[in-house]
Write a protein that holds these residues in place. Structure first.
Motif, short mmCIF file in Angstrom:
data_model
loop_
_atom_site.label_atom_id
_atom_site.label_comp_id
_atom_site.label_asym_id
_atom_site.label_seq_id
_atom_site.Cartn_x
_atom_site.Cartn_y
_atom_site.Cartn_z
N UNK C 143 -6.52 11.66 2.13
CA UNK C 143 -6.45 10.23 1.82
C UNK C 143 -5.06 9.87 1.30
N UNK C 144 -4.46 8.83 1.86
CA UNK C 144 -3.08 8.49 1.54
C UNK C 144 -2.90 8.12 0.07
N UNK C 145 -3.82 7.39 -0.47
CA UNK C 145 -3.65 6.97 -1.86
C UNK C 145 -3.94 8.11 -2.84
N UNK C 188 -4.63 -6.90 2.13
CA UNK C 188 -4.44 -5.47 2.40
C UNK C 188 -4.82 -5.22 3.87
N UNK C 189 -3.97 -4.50 4.55
CA UNK C 189 -4.20 -4.21 5.98
C UNK C 189 -4.20 -2.70 6.21
N UNK C 190 -5.13 -2.27 7.03
CA UNK C 190 -5.16 -0.86 7.46
C UNK C 190 -4.92 -0.83 8.95
N UNK C 191 -3.92 -0.09 9.36
CA UNK C 191 -3.69 0.01 10.79
C UNK C 191 -3.62 1.48 11.14
N UNK C 192 -4.54 1.88 11.98
CA UNK C 192 -4.63 3.27 12.39
C UNK C 192 -4.32 3.33 13.87
N UNK C 193 -3.38 4.16 14.23
CA UNK C 193 -2.98 4.29 15.64
C UNK C 193 -3.36 5.70 16.04
N UNK C 194 -3.92 5.85 17.22
CA UNK C 194 -4.42 7.17 17.61
C UNK C 194 -3.38 8.06 18.23
N UNK C 298 -1.22 1.87 5.30
CA UNK C 298 -1.93 0.90 4.46
C UNK C 298 -0.88 -0.09 3.93
N UNK C 299 -1.04 -1.33 4.29
CA UNK C 299 -0.06 -2.35 3.87
C UNK C 299 -0.68 -3.28 2.84
N UNK C 300 0.02 -3.48 1.75
CA UNK C 300 -0.29 -4.58 0.84
C UNK C 300 0.81 -5.61 1.04
N UNK C 301 0.45 -6.67 1.75
CA UNK C 301 1.49 -7.60 2.22
C UNK C 301 1.18 -9.00 1.76
N UNK C 302 2.24 -9.75 1.53
CA UNK C 302 2.05 -11.16 1.21
C UNK C 302 3.09 -12.01 1.93
N UNK C 303 2.67 -13.22 2.22
CA UNK C 303 3.57 -14.16 2.88
C UNK C 303 3.64 -15.42 2.02
N UNK C 304 4.84 -15.90 1.82
CA UNK C 304 5.04 -17.15 1.07
C UNK C 304 5.42 -18.24 2.06
N UNK C 310 6.12 -23.28 7.14
CA UNK C 310 7.29 -22.44 7.43
C UNK C 310 7.32 -21.24 6.49
N UNK C 311 7.72 -20.09 7.07
CA UNK C 311 7.74 -18.86 6.29
C UNK C 311 8.90 -18.92 5.30
N UNK C 312 8.56 -18.76 4.02
CA UNK C 312 9.59 -18.69 2.99
C UNK C 312 10.04 -17.24 2.83
N UNK C 313 9.06 -16.36 2.91
CA UNK C 313 9.41 -14.95 2.78
C UNK C 313 8.18 -14.07 2.94
N UNK C 314 8.44 -12.79 3.08
CA UNK C 314 7.37 -11.81 3.23
C UNK C 314 7.68 -10.64 2.33
N UNK C 315 6.64 -10.17 1.66
CA UNK C 315 6.78 -8.93 0.89
C UNK C 315 5.73 -7.95 1.38
N UNK C 316 6.12 -6.73 1.58
CA UNK C 316 5.20 -5.74 2.14
C UNK C 316 5.46 -4.40 1.46
N UNK C 317 4.40 -3.83 0.93
CA UNK C 317 4.50 -2.49 0.35
C UNK C 317 3.51 -1.62 1.11
N UNK C 318 4.02 -0.57 1.74
CA UNK C 318 3.04 0.21 2.51
C UNK C 318 3.20 1.71 2.39
N UNK C 319 2.09 2.36 2.71
CA UNK C 319 2.04 3.82 2.75
C UNK C 319 1.97 4.24 4.20
N UNK C 320 2.67 5.31 4.52
CA UNK C 320 2.71 5.80 5.88
C UNK C 320 2.33 7.28 5.89
N UNK C 321 1.36 7.62 6.70
CA UNK C 321 0.92 9.01 6.83
C UNK C 321 1.87 9.73 7.79
#
Lengths: 290, 162, 783
Positions: C143-145, C188-194, C298-304, C310-321
């Protein structure tokens, strides 16, 4: 992914095959279509010491009708079943299920008897023979006996066959008038083992009420699951939306699905309910309008 | 354990071969490495991908799900036997070329064997039938669309010839 | 020029061999006296090897050799780092690369522990069961976390944690900007690629010719030149003594470029040691563990956003396996980080990722190579933003597109090619418009969907945009030569796995040199034919090697014209080259065949002018300053069965801009195949690991590759915005089809089932009927 060492013998007659099986017993497996056995050998999950190839036993292949009974030889390939007009006429339930079995290349080689003897609870045909209330003929070098389909499947990949026996024939009753059947399954991809599948036989009385119902599910237990008892509340009743919902709920309660790679226990139970409703409606429609 | 060799007499693409093979040798390995007909490919060895599809007594089967001795006395057609002559392709081979129905080409032999047999039985197929018939052959490159187009075109061309 | 091949739907030169079973793949190599290898692979995800006993295996009849790590002596070395970390300030990177055979510890299921070499693969597999291993199981890091939590077991004992890398890249000042934004949406986003699962697994055949001192290796690699150089180094051979051939390769999609796989290191070594050819063909079961994967983030992302969307900004903190080792550096997470910005104006960006070691197979790029993960995050955030602000999903995208006059558009952060992430060219709005028109977006929402809903059908529409950095350097080269028989040969160093290189390179050369495209013979992936090169990856083959072929062909053309002008005693401008002949414009009957010119360029007798090179030949190299940015929009209409949660794609549209198109037929094939893999990723393919790090679905029965019934017919359209970064104006196209399919599925399913009204959001990929049922059911049980 290569099979472990083995001894291979091509039987030239049924007696020859049964004699060999009597000699080698549990060490030996019959090689029918091989479409389930050989993959497991390639993974070395199965390592039979001896293979008795029964593909030359052409006497064991064939479909015949004798009054209200359909006889199918154990070595009849799916290919032949799919293309048999007699079968389509007499046992539409089986014909409806056949295209769901893997893919044409597998069906060109795979046999009904081999499939039943492999006894994979997720497989379609065990549910079909249970729903149809068929019986299976087993032979050994010394004797012969009939086994009711519902007693044949003992557990996952386990049957009531003894070590010296071969399944040689499947006998299935043709439906009586005012019957309707339906096979359905939910599989991730065409040809996959289903998350759940259903084989349903319904017969109506003269007044349109249900006079008999048989249900078997595949993928829903350790063997094909005979859910006919759970559905028996419908017998003698008129069929309507509420009755159909009751049958679905009753079947859902009666089963204890194992869960598999594509569906949890809970989702399987849910799907079983969905399928009971859909298959019952379809069978009812067919029974009513022939 | 027994590793005795079995005599195997088999006719492949019209040519008769006599070879010995261990009982456990997969028919796919026998065709590729004993008969040196390497056009039949192996993708999974558990009967799912369809790359090893051959015609066994005229019908498409998975060569990885049979043992070599089972071929004794039988007739096999492989991709090498499909084209009528070195200068002429089978209509389906030609259509696969014309429609860009192959990329890496690894699954292609199995697809050709499956679909030529299909076309022989279904001379006027629709797209749904083609897709269903093709569903036992995995292709990772093409997304299938050009293969489906090729099969439909080959069907048309083969009808024109008749 | 009479015919122009460039841009035409030319049928492929390589097809005939493939269609008749005459193309050579690695497993087709048969050599006298060849031995066969099988690997004993770890059953444990994490464990300490206490002892290995191979004596019984060695004694088995037909076994020639069994080796473990200790038998390798100083040949046992961790593999090289393929891609060093990019020059980003403050970067943390812990290099831990894979080893040929596990020595003290195993770090993932399938890691090789011993190699058995026998007279047949069958016997080699028999002997695997003879090997006795005493293994002390260790807690598996899965588990990544949890992997980052205090007290977690560590994959690499010499590191204090499982952090493989830590990277922060910023643009503008997100925190400041977000403070003034109208709203912020955080998920929070989970993206799993095979895994890529090419139909051909990997394989290596190695042959040592002791008399010639020559090692020949047939390898399913995408990068033969690097394999040659690496092997020469490891084996203390001259590079000239090593020939690596990547013959026809049955699909790769990324993982076949990974190097060095343990088998690539061991087979050549064993072939030399035993002085016999050795073959290893990965079986499908091995492929699930022994070939690299892509996997989860696993991305914890936010968009302002501003109030008008209109997009003011994006913040993204993610874990990568990253799996058990990180030989491919940070390519995948950097791609995620960069590609998240998409075709949109994002003035402020703050992106932080941590790459994590786990006891799972190694992660390296697979078609899309992390781009999917980033695209999923931004596209989903925009969907939720549209909902929040009451905007149409297409409209919010339109408002944020980078305008056409803003190119080159600099996104300031560093891309995988170490250059600043700068989009070379683009015109995004027409692509969006075309996709909306083709899917019938307005009409579907206004009339079709309500009508079908009234019939009880659950249909939904979706639209997703993406950009793709393609065609990165460093360089590729090509040698183009006119032969005495009039045919043209082209050699490059890249490998090929079905992309049509034998045809597109021939098209480029044929146009310049003036011959029939069928008379151009292309060789790729044989180090004896072309010495230099990097490989096939990052949608770069056509861009980088294609331009090298073009440059070399142009020089050959000049040589042809010069020689022919001397022959005819005329000006070069009076000459034209076509159909394999050089002729004088307007003078019928005055021509010389290219083959004859080639012979004259290599005379048997007489003198040549000083400085003259023999032959009509040129070798040229091309290296772009940075990658070319392709873009596109996918749109889809889907129907979902609300009871079974099975779905059917009713319509699928791709509008794509990859600059100038070399061959529309081959391009269509690339897009189709990419979409098919994207669909697999979105709804079918999931690698299921248990807590012990065991892969539970290691077969093609259980790992679901889409079939012909699962991939819909696709409708394609193109716009053309040439790249200014190369003379042909082309951009890469290999991965585009696969990239935006995840968010498209999530959006379409939400729409079809009306999930917004039920407060269900699909923030993960892959989806499945089972997972949808759980998510919908969970929402119901809450409400």
């Amino acid at each position: 992914m290569k099979p472990a060492p083995l001894k291979y013998m091509a039987a030239t007659s049924l007696d020859h095959a049964l004699r060999l099986k009597a000699d080698y017993g549990g060490e030996a497996s019959f090689l029918a279509g091989g479409q389930s056995l050989i993959p497991t050998m390639n993974f070395r999950l199965a390592q039979p010491a001896v293979l008795i190839d029964i593909n030359q036993l052409s006497d064991l292949a064939g479909i015949a009708r004798d009054g209200q009974t359909i006889h199918i030889g154990a070595m009849t390939r799916y290919r032949a079943l799919e293309r048999d007009p007699l079968l389509a006429d007499a046992l539409p339930l089986m014909t409806e299920a056949l295209p769901h079995i893997a893919h044409p290349q597998i069906r060109n080689r795979g046999t009904l008897g081999g499939n039943l003897a492999h006894a994979d609870p997720a497989s379609e045909m065990p549910a079909i023979v249970v729903a149809l209330g068929g019986r299976l003929r087993a032979r050994s070098a010394a004797a012969e006996r009939w086994i009711e389909a519902r007693d044949f499947f003992v557990g996952p990949l386990t049957t009531a066959l003894h070590d010296d026996e071969m399944l040689v024939e499947i006998e299935l009753p043709a439906p009586v008038p005012r019957s309707g059947s339906c096979f359905m399954e939910v599989a991730r991809r065409r040809g996959d083992f289903a998350m759940v599948g259903i084989a349903l036989m319904l017969t109506l009385g003269k007044n349109g009420d249900c006079s008999s119902i048989r249900i078997a599910l595949c993928g829903a237990g350790e063997t094909p699951v005979d859910a006919s008892d759970a559905a028996s509340g419908l017998i003698g009743q008129p069929i309507d939306g509420e009755a159909i919902g009751d049958v679905a709920a009753s079947v859902q309660q009666s089963i204890d699905p194992p869960g598999n790679m594509q569906a949890s226990k809970e989702f399987q139970r849910h799907l079983a309910g969905v399928l009971v409703k859909r298959a019952l409606r379809a069978a009812w429609e067919r029974a009513t309008h022939g | 354990m027994d590793s005795e060799k079995h005599d195997i007499v088999v006719t492949v693409n019209g040519m008769r071969y006599l070879r010995q093979a261990e009982a456990r040798m997969l028919l796919s390995d026998f065709i590729r490495h004993e008969l040196l007909l390497a056009g039949t490919h192996v993708g999974c060895e558990h009967g799912v991908c369809g790359a090893c599809t051959i015609l066994f007594d005229g019908h498409p089967v998975r060569a990885c799900l049979m043992l070599a001795p089972q071929a004794n006395g039988h007739e096999i057609t492989t991709v090498e036997g499909l084209a009528p002559s070195p200068d002429q392709l089978h209509p389906l081979q030609q259509a696969m070329h014309d429609k860009h129905g192959l990329q890496c080409g690894y699954c292609t032999p199995g697809i050709l064997m499956t679909m030529t047999a299909f076309l022989a039985e279904h001379p006027v197929p629709d797209e749904a039938q083609v897709r269903e018939a093709l569903s036992g052959n995995l292709c990772r490159c093409t997304g299938y669309q050009h293969i489906v187009d090729a099969v439909l075109e080959a069907a048309e061309k083969m009808r024109d010839v008749k | 020029m009479t015919t122009r091949y460039f841009g035409a739907p030319i049928k492929r030169n390589e097809d005939k061999r493939l269609l008749t079973g005459q193309a050579l793949f690695v497993d087709d190599v048969e050599l006298p006296g060849m031995l066969h290898a099988a690997f004993l692979r770890s059953q444990n995800a994490h464990g300490r090897i206490k002892s290995i006993d191979v004596s019984t295996a060695r004694a088995r009849k037909g076994v020639v050799a069994v080796y473990t790590a200790t038998d390798l002596g100083y040949y046992w070395q961790p593999g090289p780092l393929l891609v060093p970390p990019p020059p980003i300030a403050g970067i943390v990177f812990n290099q831990r690369t894979q080893v040929p055979l596990a020595k003290d510890k195993v770090r993932h299921v399938g890691e090789p522990i011993a190699i058995v070499i026998a007279e047949s693969r069958y016997i080699a597999e028999d002997a695997l069961a003879d090997i006795m291993i005493d293994m002390e199981p260790l807690p598996a890091v899965v588990d990544l976390e949890k992997a980052l939590a205090a007290g977690s077991a560590t994959v690499h004992d010499d590191l204090r944690s499982n952090v493989a890398a830590h990277v922060r890249q910023t643009k503008g000042n997100y925190a400041q900007a977000a403070a003034k934004a109208h709203c912020i949406i955080k998920r929070r986003f989970l993206y799993d690629h095979g895994m890529s699962s090419p139909m051909e697994t990997r394989g290596v055949v190695a042959q040592w010719d002791a008399r010639a001192g020559q090692l020949t290796v047939w390898d399913t690699t995408q990068a033969p030149v690097f394999v040659r150089n690496g092997l020469a180094g490891m084996l203390s051979l001259s590079e000239r003594q090593v020939r690596v051939i990547a013959p026809f390769v049955g699909g790769g999609f990324g993982p076949k470029i990974m190097m060095f796989y343990p088998e690539e290191v061991l087979l050549p070594w064993a072939a030399i040691k035993l002085n016999r050819p050795v073959k290893w063909i990965e079986d499908r079961l091995e492929h699930f563990f022994a070939t690299t994967h892509e996997r989860s983030q696993i991305h914890d992302a936010e968009i302002a956003l501003s109030s008008d969307g209109r997009i003011v900004g994006v913040k993204d903190v993610f874990l990568h396996d990253t799996g058990a080792y990180d030989p491919y550096g940070l390519t995948v997470p950097i791609n995620s980080q960069c590609t998240l910005l998409g075709p949109y104006v994002v003035p402020h960006y703050d992106s932080i990722f941590t790459a994590v070691f786990t006891n799972l197979p190694i992660v390296t790029p697979y078609r899309g190579a992390g781009r999917q993960h980033g695209v999923f995050v931004i596209e989903r955030l925009l969907d939720f933003a549209a909902r929040e602000l009451g905007l149409d999903r297409a409209e919010i995208r339109r408002r944020n597109l980078i305008p056409p006059d803003a190119f080159p558009y600099n996104n300031e952060i560093i891309y995988q090619d170490f250059a600043p992430l700068s989009y070379d060219s683009g015109n995004y709005e027409p692509v969006l418009d075309k996709a909306l028109a083709l899917i019938g977006y307005k009409d579907f929402i206004a009339s079709e969907q309500p009508k079908l809903r009234a019939q009880g059908r659950h249909v939904g529409v979706a639209i997703a945009c993406y950009v793709e950095g393609t065609g990165i350097g460093p360089y590729e080269g090509a040698k183009v030569q006119v032969q005495a028989n009039g045919k043209v040969s082209v050699a490059t160093g890249i490998g090929t796995q079905g992309q049509g290189h034998f045809t597109v390179f021939a098209q480029i050369a044929a146009d310049q040199v003036g011959v029939d495209v069928r008379n151009v013979d292309v060789v790729t992936g044989d180090t004896d034919q072309f010495y230099w090169g990097a490989g096939t990856f990052a949608s770069r083959g056509a861009v980088v090697a294609g331009n090298a072929v073009n440059e070399a062909s142009k020089v050959v053309r000049q040589k042809i014209l010069k020689l022919a002008a001397e022959h005819f005693e005329c000006a070069e401008d009076d000459l034209e080259i076509a159909n394999g002949e050089v002729s004088i414009v307007g003078v019928p009957g005055q021509f010389i065949r290219l083959g004859e010119l080639a012979m004259r360029a290599n005379p048997m007798r007489g003198a040549v002018k000083p400085g003259t090179e023999p032959g009509l030949e040129s070798t040229q190299y091309f290296g772009p300053p940075s990658g070319a940015t392709a873009n596109g929009v996918h749109a889809m209409i889907v129907e979902v069965d609300p009871d079974t949660l099975m779905l059917q794609v009713l319509k699928y549209v791709v509008v794509h801009d990859c600059g100038t198109v070399i061959n529309p037929l081959i391009l269509a094939g690339q897009i189709h195949g990419g979409v098919a893999q994207g669909i697999g990723n979105a709804f079918y393919e999931k690698l299921v690991f248990d807590d012990e790090g065991q892969l539970l679905n290691a077969s093609l029965t259980d790992y679901l590759l889409p079939t012909s019934l699962d991939v819909p017919r696709m409708e394609l359209a193109h716009t053309v915005t040439p790249s200014p970064l190369n003379p042909m104006g082309i951009k890469g196209a290999g991965e585009a089809g696969a990239i935006p399919v995840g968010p498209l599925f999530a959006q379409a399913i939400e729409d079809a089932l009306g999930l917004a009204a039920q407060n269900v959001e699909l923030c993960e990929i892959p989806l499945s009927p089972n997972r949808l049922w759980e998510l919908v059911g969970k929402a119901h049980s809450k409400s």
